[in-house]
Design a protein around this motif. Structure first.
Motif, PDB file in Angstrom:
ATOM      1  N   ALA A 212       0.816  -1.215   0.000  1.00 33.82           N
ATOM      2  CA  ALA A 212       0.000   0.000   0.000  1.00 33.82           C
ATOM      3  C   ALA A 212       0.851   1.267   0.000  1.00 33.82           C
ATOM      4  CB  ALA A 212      -0.950  -0.002   1.189  1.00 33.82           C
ATOM      5  N   LYS A 213       1.776   1.370   0.957  1.00 35.11           N
ATOM      6  CA  LYS A 213       2.587   2.576   1.052  1.00 35.11           C
ATOM      7  C   LYS A 213       3.405   2.783  -0.211  1.00 35.11           C
ATOM      8  CE  LYS A 213       5.959   5.045   3.884  1.00 35.11           C
ATOM      9  NZ  LYS A 213       6.691   5.522   2.697  1.00 35.11           N
ATOM     10  N   ARG A 214       3.944   1.696  -0.764  1.00 42.82           N
ATOM     11  CA  ARG A 214       4.771   1.818  -1.958  1.00 42.82           C
ATOM     12  C   ARG A 214       3.945   2.283  -3.154  1.00 42.82           C
ATOM     13  NH1 ARG A 214       6.881  -4.103  -1.823  1.00 42.82           N
ATOM     14  NH2 ARG A 214       8.169  -3.554  -3.636  1.00 42.82           N
ATOM     15  N   VAL A 215       2.731   1.754  -3.298  1.00 43.42           N
ATOM     16  CA  VAL A 215       1.856   2.181  -4.396  1.00 43.42           C
ATOM     17  C   VAL A 215       1.476   3.643  -4.246  1.00 43.42           C
ATOM     18  CG1 VAL A 215      -0.472   1.924  -5.351  1.00 43.42           C
ATOM     19  CG2 VAL A 215       0.930  -0.100  -4.945  1.00 43.42           C
ATOM     20  N   LEU A 216       1.091   4.033  -3.026  1.00 43.14           N
ATOM     21  CA  LEU A 216       0.677   5.421  -2.803  1.00 43.14           C
ATOM     22  C   LEU A 216       1.839   6.385  -3.019  1.00 43.14           C
ATOM     23  CD1 LEU A 216      -1.661   5.007   0.296  1.00 43.14           C
ATOM     24  CD2 LEU A 216      -2.284   5.167  -2.116  1.00 43.14           C
ATOM     25  N   ASP A 217       3.049   5.958  -2.663  1.00 42.62           N
ATOM     26  CA  ASP A 217       4.226   6.799  -2.906  1.00 42.62           C
ATOM     27  C   ASP A 217       4.477   6.976  -4.397  1.00 42.62           C
ATOM     28  OD1 ASP A 217       4.680   7.221  -0.223  1.00 42.62           O
ATOM     29  OD2 ASP A 217       6.269   5.714  -0.050  1.00 42.62           O
ATOM     30  N   ILE A 218       4.282   5.905  -5.177  1.00 47.60           N
ATOM     31  CA  ILE A 218       4.465   5.994  -6.625  1.00 47.60           C
ATOM     32  C   ILE A 218       3.464   6.975  -7.215  1.00 47.60           C
ATOM     33  CG2 ILE A 218       4.214   4.725  -8.807  1.00 47.60           C
ATOM     34  CD1 ILE A 218       5.398   2.277  -7.320  1.00 47.60           C
ATOM     35  N   TYR A 219       2.248   6.884  -6.765  1.00 43.33           N
ATOM     36  CA  TYR A 219       1.239   7.836  -7.244  1.00 43.33           C
ATOM     37  C   TYR A 219       1.626   9.267  -6.900  1.00 43.33           C
ATOM     38  CZ  TYR A 219      -2.448   4.834  -9.054  1.00 43.33           C
ATOM     39  OH  TYR A 219      -3.170   3.977  -9.830  1.00 43.33           O
ATOM     40  N   LYS A 220       1.991   9.488  -5.655  1.00 46.05           N
ATOM     41  CA  LYS A 220       2.294  10.854  -5.210  1.00 46.05           C
ATOM     42  C   LYS A 220       3.485  11.430  -5.958  1.00 46.05           C
ATOM     43  CE  LYS A 220       3.013  13.612  -1.037  1.00 46.05           C
ATOM     44  NZ  LYS A 220       3.092  13.594   0.445  1.00 46.05           N
ATOM     45  N   GLU A 221       4.511  10.620  -6.192  1.00 43.07           N
ATOM     46  CA  GLU A 221       5.729  11.105  -6.816  1.00 43.07           C
ATOM     47  C   GLU A 221       5.619  11.203  -8.343  1.00 43.07           C
ATOM     48  OE1 GLU A 221       8.615   8.311  -5.488  1.00 43.07           O
ATOM     49  OE2 GLU A 221       8.393   8.872  -3.369  1.00 43.07           O
ATOM     50  N   ASN A 222       4.803  10.351  -8.951  1.00 45.56           N
ATOM     51  CA  ASN A 222       4.776  10.269 -10.411  1.00 45.56           C
ATOM     52  C   ASN A 222       3.461  10.661 -11.065  1.00 45.56           C
ATOM     53  OD1 ASN A 222       7.463   8.633 -11.095  1.00 45.56           O
ATOM     54  ND2 ASN A 222       6.554   7.708  -9.278  1.00 45.56           N
ATOM     55  N   VAL A 223       2.392  10.646 -10.313  1.00 42.54           N
ATOM     56  CA  VAL A 223       1.079  10.855 -10.924  1.00 42.54           C
ATOM     57  C   VAL A 223       0.322  11.944 -10.168  1.00 42.54           C
ATOM     58  CG1 VAL A 223      -0.966   9.699 -11.846  1.00 42.54           C
ATOM     59  CG2 VAL A 223       1.102   8.364 -11.428  1.00 42.54           C
ATOM     60  N   GLN A 224      -0.410  11.532  -9.159  1.00 42.29           N
ATOM     61  CA  GLN A 224      -1.222  12.426  -8.345  1.00 42.29           C
ATOM     62  C   GLN A 224      -1.547  11.693  -7.051  1.00 42.29           C
ATOM     63  OE1 GLN A 224      -4.872  13.696 -10.176  1.00 42.29           O
ATOM     64  NE2 GLN A 224      -5.498  14.957  -8.461  1.00 42.29           N
ATOM     65  N   SER A 225      -1.674  12.416  -5.960  1.00 41.75           N
ATOM     66  CA  SER A 225      -1.957  11.778  -4.678  1.00 41.75           C
ATOM     67  C   SER A 225      -3.265  11.004  -4.733  1.00 41.75           C
ATOM     68  CB  SER A 225      -2.023  12.819  -3.566  1.00 41.75           C
ATOM     69  OG  SER A 225      -0.762  13.411  -3.364  1.00 41.75           O
ATOM     70  N   MET A 226      -3.256   9.884  -4.022  1.00 44.40           N
ATOM     71  CA  MET A 226      -4.414   8.995  -3.982  1.00 44.40           C
ATOM     72  C   MET A 226      -4.880   8.886  -2.544  1.00 44.40           C
ATOM     73  SD  MET A 226      -4.476   5.085  -5.346  1.00 44.40           S
ATOM     74  CE  MET A 226      -5.914   4.045  -5.198  1.00 44.40           C
ATOM     75  N   PHE A 227      -6.195   8.785  -2.335  1.00 43.77           N
ATOM     76  CA  PHE A 227      -6.761   8.807  -0.996  1.00 43.77           C
ATOM     77  C   PHE A 227      -7.734   7.638  -0.799  1.00 43.77           C
ATOM     78  CE2 PHE A 227      -5.805  13.055  -2.521  1.00 43.77           C
ATOM     79  CZ  PHE A 227      -4.958  13.527  -1.524  1.00 43.77           C
TER      80      PHE A 227
END
Length: 278
Positions: A212-227
Motif C-alpha cells: 500500500a505505502k509503496r503504491v501510494l508513494d508511486i502515485y504521489k511522486e509520479n502521478v497524483q496523490s491517492m486517498f
C-alpha cells in the motif's frame, strides 16, 4: 486496492497535475488496451507493476463493474438517463457506457463529464451523429458548473430519475475537498428514484503485504496523490440512498455475471455499490 487508476478531476488550484507527470486517466486507458497514452504514463506504470503486478486485474474489474451496473440500471431498473462523472477516455470496442445502455434502448440519454480534454474530444468524436449522448470538459468538484452546463441541461431532465455513475474517481479527491459533500450536492439535484453507482479504493489493511505505502508513494511522486478510504467512509458516500442488493461489496462480487474465480473471491481492495434515492 492494488493501484486502481481511473479518471481524475482537475483542480486549477493544485500543482500536482502537469504535462511533465504521468496521468492516471491515460494510464487507465493504457491498461484497458487504449492508445491515448505517452511514454511518461507507461514509465509510471512500469514502476507500479513492479510493486503491484495485479494492477491490470484491478482496472479490468473496475470496468467490468461499470458494465454490469449500467446494464442493470437500464434493463432492470428502467433508468433512461445517465450522468457519468469522471468518465475517462473511451475504450476500444462496444464497452463504453453509452454502447451498453443504447444496446438496450437507443432513447436513453447519456452525459459524460471529464476534466481531460483528450477524453472529451475522443468521446464527442465517437458520439458524432448520436443525439442522445454528449461529453463536456469540467471539474466534477464544480457541481454548479456541471449541473448547469448546457449539455447537462439539454440531455438530463432533473424531474425524472437518473443515474449518477462515478467509478474509481473519488479516491483521487482529498477530504479537504469534501468528497461526500460533492456527492450529496449531485444527489440533492436528483429526484426520488434516482441512483448512485460508485466504486472506491479501500485503505491499506485490505491490500496484500506491504504494497500500500509503496503504491501510494508511486502515485504521489509520479502521478497524483491517492486517498483510499475505509469501508465506513465509502459507505458515507451513499448517505441519503438505500443500497440495492448485494449492498456495498468487493467490486467483483457486485452482481457477477459468472461464478467468481478464486482471484476474484480474494479481491477486497476496492468496493462497489449502487444506491437508490427514496
Amino acid at each position: 486496492m492494488d493501484g486502481l487508476m481511473t479518471q481524475l478531476p482537475e483542480s486549477p488550484a493544485t500543482d500536482e497535475l502537469s504535462d511533465e507527470r504521468a496521468n492516471a486517466c491515460r494510464m487507465y486507458d493504457y491498461l484497458l488496451g487504449g492508445s491515448h497514452n505517452v511514454d511518461i504514463d507507461q514509465s509510471a506504470l512500469d514502476k507500479l507493476l513492479e510493486v503491484a503486478p495485479t494492477t491490470p486485474f484491478v482496472a479490468r474489474e473496475n470496468r467490468a463493474y461499470m458494465r454490469r451496473v449500467v446494464r442493470y440500471l437500464a434493463a432492470e431498473a428502467g433508468i433512461k438517463q445517465f450522468l457519468d462523472l469522471g468518465s475517462g477516455i473511451p475504450t476500444a470496442g462496444d464497452t463504453n457506457l453509452h454502447n451498453i445502455v443504447h444496446g438496450i434502448d437507443r432513447r436513453i440519454r447519456v452525459v459524460y463529464v471529464d476534466r481531460e480534454r483528450v477524453a472529451v474530444e475522443e468521446a464527442n468524436e465517437l458520439l458524432e451523429g448520436n443525439p442522445n449522448a454528449e461529453a463536456f470538459e469540467a471539474d466534477i468538484r464544480d457541481t454548479s458548473y456541471v449541473l448547469s452546463h448546457p449539455v447537462t441541461q439539454r440531455q438530463i431532465d432533473f424531474t425524472e430519475p437518473l443515474a449518477l455513475v462515478t467509478t474509481g474517481v473519488f479516491p483521487f479527491i482529498p477530504d479537504s475537498d469534501n468528497p461526500v459533500g460533492i456527492v450529496a450536492t449531485y444527489r440533492d439535484a436528483c429526484p426520488s428514484g434516482s441512483y448512485l453507482a460508485l466504486s472506491h479504493a479501500l485503505t491499506a489493511e485490505h491490500w496484500p503485504g506491504d504494497i500500500a505505502k509503496r503504491v501510494l508513494d508511486i502515485y504521489k511522486e509520479n502521478v497524483q496523490s491517492m486517498f483510499p478510504r475505509t469501508f465506513e467512509q465509502v459507505r458515507d458516500f451513499f448517505t441519503g440512498y438505500t443500497l440495492v442488493e448485494p449492498g456495498l461489496v468487493s467490486t467483483p462480487a457486485w452482481r457477477p455475471d459468472e461464478e467468481l474465480t478464486e482471484d476474484q473471491k480474494a479481491y477486497i481492495r476496492a468496493v462497489s455499490g449502487l444506491g437508490i434515492k427514496p
